[in-house]
Design a protein around this motif. Sequence first.
Motif, PDB file in Angstrom:
ATOM      1  N   UNK A 390      21.798  65.404  29.089  1.00  0.00           N
ATOM      2  CA  UNK A 390      21.519  64.995  27.711  1.00  0.00           C
ATOM      3  C   UNK A 390      20.357  64.022  27.690  1.00  0.00           C
ATOM      4  N   UNK A 391      20.398  63.139  28.651  1.00  0.00           N
ATOM      5  CA  UNK A 391      19.329  62.154  28.700  1.00  0.00           C
ATOM      6  C   UNK A 391      17.977  62.836  28.811  1.00  0.00           C
ATOM      7  N   UNK A 392      17.948  63.878  29.660  1.00  0.00           N
ATOM      8  CA  UNK A 392      16.706  64.626  29.819  1.00  0.00           C
ATOM      9  C   UNK A 392      16.210  65.165  28.482  1.00  0.00           C
ATOM     10  N   UNK A 393      17.131  65.733  27.740  1.00  0.00           N
ATOM     11  CA  UNK A 393      16.743  66.289  26.441  1.00  0.00           C
ATOM     12  C   UNK A 393      16.266  65.188  25.520  1.00  0.00           C
ATOM     13  N   UNK A 394      16.998  64.140  25.555  1.00  0.00           N
ATOM     14  CA  UNK A 394      16.643  63.009  24.711  1.00  0.00           C
ATOM     15  C   UNK A 394      15.260  62.493  25.061  1.00  0.00           C
ATOM     16  N   UNK A 395      15.048  62.388  26.321  1.00  0.00           N
ATOM     17  CA  UNK A 395      13.746  61.923  26.810  1.00  0.00           C
ATOM     18  C   UNK A 395      12.628  62.828  26.307  1.00  0.00           C
ATOM     19  N   UNK A 396      12.884  64.133  26.392  1.00  0.00           N
ATOM     20  CA  UNK A 396      11.885  65.102  25.922  1.00  0.00           C
ATOM     21  C   UNK A 396      11.609  64.917  24.443  1.00  0.00           C
ATOM     22  N   UNK A 397      12.684  64.722  23.730  1.00  0.00           N
ATOM     23  CA  UNK A 397      12.574  64.527  22.288  1.00  0.00           C
ATOM     24  C   UNK A 397      11.713  63.304  21.998  1.00  0.00           C
ATOM     25  N   UNK A 398      12.079  62.189  22.621  1.00  0.00           N
ATOM     26  CA  UNK A 398      11.340  60.935  22.375  1.00  0.00           C
ATOM     27  C   UNK A 398       9.898  61.068  22.835  1.00  0.00           C
ATOM     28  N   UNK A 399       9.737  61.745  23.946  1.00  0.00           N
ATOM     29  CA  UNK A 399       8.400  61.990  24.488  1.00  0.00           C
ATOM     30  C   UNK A 399       7.529  62.727  23.486  1.00  0.00           C
ATOM     31  N   UNK A 400       8.114  63.786  22.948  1.00  0.00           N
ATOM     32  CA  UNK A 400       7.367  64.582  21.972  1.00  0.00           C
ATOM     33  C   UNK A 400       7.005  63.742  20.768  1.00  0.00           C
ATOM     34  N   UNK A 401       7.977  62.975  20.342  1.00  0.00           N
ATOM     35  CA  UNK A 401       7.755  62.127  19.179  1.00  0.00           C
ATOM     36  C   UNK A 401       6.668  61.094  19.442  1.00  0.00           C
ATOM     37  N   UNK A 402       6.765  60.484  20.636  1.00  0.00           N
ATOM     38  CA  UNK A 402       5.770  59.450  20.996  1.00  0.00           C
ATOM     39  C   UNK A 402       4.376  60.029  21.083  1.00  0.00           C
ATOM     40  N   UNK A 403       4.306  61.211  21.653  1.00  0.00           N
ATOM     41  CA  UNK A 403       3.001  61.883  21.778  1.00  0.00           C
ATOM     42  C   UNK A 403       2.398  62.118  20.412  1.00  0.00           C
ATOM     43  N   UNK A 404       3.257  62.656  19.531  1.00  0.00           N
ATOM     44  CA  UNK A 404       2.790  63.037  18.200  1.00  0.00           C
ATOM     45  C   UNK A 404       2.335  61.837  17.406  1.00  0.00           C
ATOM     46  N   UNK A 405       3.082  60.752  17.553  1.00  0.00           N
ATOM     47  CA  UNK A 405       2.784  59.593  16.700  1.00  0.00           C
ATOM     48  C   UNK A 405       2.123  58.456  17.463  1.00  0.00           C
ATOM     49  N   UNK A 406       1.720  58.770  18.681  1.00  0.00           N
ATOM     50  CA  UNK A 406       1.060  57.718  19.483  1.00  0.00           C
ATOM     51  C   UNK A 406       1.910  56.490  19.605  1.00  0.00           C
ATOM     52  N   UNK A 407       3.155  56.724  19.928  1.00  0.00           N
ATOM     53  CA  UNK A 407       4.033  55.563  20.128  1.00  0.00           C
ATOM     54  C   UNK A 407       4.164  55.308  21.613  1.00  0.00           C
ATOM     55  N   UNK A 408       4.671  54.118  21.918  1.00  0.00           N
ATOM     56  CA  UNK A 408       4.981  53.810  23.306  1.00  0.00           C
ATOM     57  C   UNK A 408       6.480  53.735  23.460  1.00  0.00           C
ATOM     58  N   UNK A 409       6.908  54.036  24.660  1.00  0.00           N
ATOM     59  CA  UNK A 409       8.321  53.785  24.938  1.00  0.00           C
ATOM     60  C   UNK A 409       8.497  53.425  26.391  1.00  0.00           C
ATOM     61  N   UNK A 410       9.637  52.852  26.727  1.00  0.00           N
ATOM     62  CA  UNK A 410       9.903  52.399  28.100  1.00  0.00           C
ATOM     63  C   UNK A 410      11.163  53.040  28.635  1.00  0.00           C
ATOM     64  N   UNK A 411      11.135  53.332  29.926  1.00  0.00           N
ATOM     65  CA  UNK A 411      12.324  53.813  30.633  1.00  0.00           C
ATOM     66  C   UNK A 411      12.788  52.741  31.602  1.00  0.00           C
TER      67      UNK A 411
END
Lengths: 820, 355
Positions: A390-411
């Motif tokens: 699930x985490x993997x999927x979540x990560x992908x989701x957040x990744x896609x979102x961050x890419x699209x909106x130029x956001x940053x996130x931390x792991x």
Amino acid sequence: MKLRSKILLILLPLTIAPLFAMGWIAYSELQHVSEEKAFKEMSAAVLHVRQDSETDLTNTAANIELFANHLMVRKYILTADESERYMLLQKPLLRTFDGFQDAYPEYYEIRIFLTDGYEDIRLNNLPIKNMTDEENANPVFQAMRENTGRITQLIFRNPDNNEISLFVGKPLVFRDPTVDPIGKAPTLRGYLAITADLHDLKEHIENVQIGETGFLVVTDSQGNPYFQPENTPLENRLAASTFKAALAISVEQKPVIADLDKQSAYFMGAELFPGMYLFAVLPQADLSASSLRLGIIVAVITLLTFILTAAAIYLALQHFIITPVQNLQQLSREIGRGKLEIKSTLKPNDEIGDLATAFEDMAGNLRQSDERIRFVAYHDDLTGLPNRTMFGEYLNHVLADARRHNKQFALLFIDIDDFKRVNDTLGHHAGDQLLLKVTERLSRCLRQTDYVARIDSISAPDEILARLGGDEFVILVPDISGSHASSTLANRLLTMLADPFSIEGHEFYISASIGITLFPMDGQDAETLTKNADIAMYHAKQQGKNDYQFYLQSMNVLAHERLALENKLRKALTNDELSLFYQPQVDTKSGEIVGLEALIRWQNPDEGCIPPGVFIPVAEETGLILGIGEWVINEACRQLRAWRQAGLPSIPVSVNISGKQFGKQDLPHIISTALLRNKLDPGLLEVEITESAIMDSPDRAVKDLLAIKALGITIALDDFGTGYSSFSYLHRFPIDTLKIDRSFIETIGTTQESSELVAAIIAMAHMLKLRVVAEGIETEEQLSVLADRDCDVIQGFLFQAPVPAPQVPALLQRRSLVSA
Amino acid sequence: MRYRNLFSVLLLVVSAVSQPVLAGEKSLPSPVRNLVLLNWSEYLDPELVAEFEQAFNVNVREIYYESDDLRDDMLLETEARGYDLVLVSGATVNLYLKRHWLAPLELEQMPNYRHINTHWLTAFPGVQGYAVPYFWGTMGIAYRKDLVDAPITSWMDILKPGESLRGKIGMIESSRDLMTVALKALGYSANSTDAAEIKAAGELLLAQKPYVRSYNYLALNEESALVSGEIVATMLYNGDALMVQEYHDSIEYVLPAEGGNIWADYLVVMDSSRNKDLAWAFINFLNEPEHAAQLAEFVYYATPNKAAEKLLPAEFLNNPVIYPGKEALANSEFHTELPPRAVKRMNLVTSNVLR
């Protein structure tokens, strides 16, 4: 379809067979009964007539006996002298006979014969002519005469009227008491004869009907019909064999079958009178006709019953079995298709309904199973946290979102140090307990507690804690603006885990190693990010555990520096390391100082002078800004009082407000308190707030600004042009001054447009009745352009750099800072 | 002492009971004798009867009959026993004689016998020595002249009357008399023995039936159907017509042109009678000239008693109804004794009519 056909194919023959069997039985029974009834009718008719005839015979015999013994009859016949008889006795006797005939009108002829056959006296009640008086030759008379001493009864055709009549004759045997001695035997004197008509019998025969076409017929001993109904088929006489056979059977037996002219018929017979026979005739066609009728009725009834039954079976089948089964079919198909939220239209009032309910339950169970599976597939069994998948999927989701909106996130990869130790020492059960408690503590650090991660509802950019397996956890922090958030979090986590854990009565201390990667700096895809986080974690372990490490060393350094700064800043306020510098704001035309902007300076003993550009963001992120902001307001007011007390001209001071202060502090209260405490006129204080600070939380900003405005304090919009405001917002905010950002000022002179732009800003501000201040003036050119464009106030190094408070009085004395 | 009381009581009781018995025996005269007379009604003056009863200490019991045939029936029933005197028609005397029903006349007991016209003693066989003439007369038609269109003159007027007389004709039940009417109407002899004639007469009578109201003999008093008009014309004996005429002026009697029957009645004494002496006494009494005349005037008939005739008024003797003239009698006949077969035939015919 097939099921119905199959069932029908079995049921229908099973219903037809008994139905038809019953029909057949009913038919044959009814037919038998009907036949019996017909035969009974025949025998009843015969019996009835025979009975009547017997009664007739008995009665006529009795009557003639009576008549014969009548006084008048005796007198008459004993009177030997003819003339005496005729002249004296005949009339009275005729009257007597008349009396008899009144009583029995059917005795249409009463006569007395002499022994030689001479008809001596006769009375008719019918208009019949007498053929002859001499009846000696008459066979009837002869028969009577031969039947000595007894009453004669026979059937004959009366020659006088050609009617079939019953003849009853009795010999008149008397002793004449006037002549004969006592002992003498009575002698025959003559005969008394009654001729009775058979009208009643005739009528009865003519009118009686047996069944539809059956009838009675009375014949002579040769079978010639005497009486029969008018339209009977008996044209000729009855065949001798039939005659005999019909008479041979008794009325209780079944009638004989014989031919009647051209058809077959039943015959039954009996003797009525001597020489007269009665037959009941029932053509077989009659019975067949009624049989046929019967048969048709039974057939029709059977057929109708069958049709109704078949229809009922069909409908019942359809309604109770086929349709529900089809329904179930539909249901199961849908389940098969994955539609588990099904509801059947069938009511659970029979087995199929129950089946449908079972299907629903099954679907429900499947759904629950499904969910359970999903849950299990996506969640850690022990802790309930999202698992690796699930985490993997979540990560992908957040990744896609961050890419699209130029956001940053931390792991943040978190590994429990020496977890094995716990497991080995206390056992796996204790180990599980520990993990649960760790989970709980980790969760507490996150912004969102008590969450249940559902795959299909990943929408809110909340921090996600997941267990990757064993003693590995991961936290995804979406939408961050810098690395400090993650380092702060890591610190918090380590602090959380530092406290002892109580496991099965034992106290345990553990620590964790945390590896941090940042998107997009440390990787562009999930694989890279996770790999780097793992590396960072391992690094942390190598560094001695109970620590966190960024992937980039520079990040680590930065983080440490940042942390140090934070700590220093915490102490800065209490250590008096902060101070206010003042930069004069000059009127563009006059060059006079019209205001002072208070700027915060931090002098740290170790680091030296730390620029506000460095520590203000830290202050804002840590919340220290509140204390600092309050200090700035109070300090500025104190300073103003001090200058006033010193006798310096009152020049308003503007202080900077951070957007982070809105809503977290009661700014209006702080300001008014400071003013009151220092007995200052509100006009002496101006508040500067950046455009972007307002836009962070516009509603709260408006509220506080209005309150501040109400105190009589002017408000300046700092760094105008750098934020995301719009003109409509500008209207909303109670601004008095617009401070053009230095970036605009810097560009003046480089291009024509930039000057025009500044001019436009100034013009707009003036239209909005705002005072315009230009920041960062450094060149004459800039000054001249601004002066040209009617900028109200200038501020910048061209005139004066910010100075500490002690230097301000000297500045004020100079007044005009504009050189030439 | 008790016994003495009982004895005196008994004595009292006995004397009380025996008193009337003894008294009866002393004061009671000899028992009254009954004389039974079988006769037509209205054929005997009650005054005379009473007189006779008084004189002879007799109770005359009159039994009535309505027709000859009925009388014969009554006598047959008992073989003539129970009757002392019977009034018979002349034609019947011989019949009764043959039947041994009649007692010979004791002429010594009837001195008045000598008054009787001997002509009547030979009119019918068997009369001589056994029967005493009573009255003679005719049979004709009595009618209401006010209820008919034209005077009645013929038997056919009642045998084949007009529609207006349907149900208003009267006939007599007597077989011989009916035959007489029909035969005479058809022009035959009343004593015809011809089968065809008898048959024809019978048919005529049968055809007449619907017009006939009654075959019973007419009542002769004020309640008579002829008086009330229920019967307009009827067969009737002449004297009876005169009798009923008393009650209505419009009643007429006619002896039809074809002629009728001349009859004569006689008194006979039954052989079985125990009161023959009284019977003869009665006959003698009746034949006293004054009595006979009185009787004649009562019954309006012609008396065979010559002495009585002398006492009768001219008016009576000249009445053509009572004493029809020779012409009127020309076609009329006495009934003669017919051969048995003829009688039988007639019997049969009339029995059909009378049923």
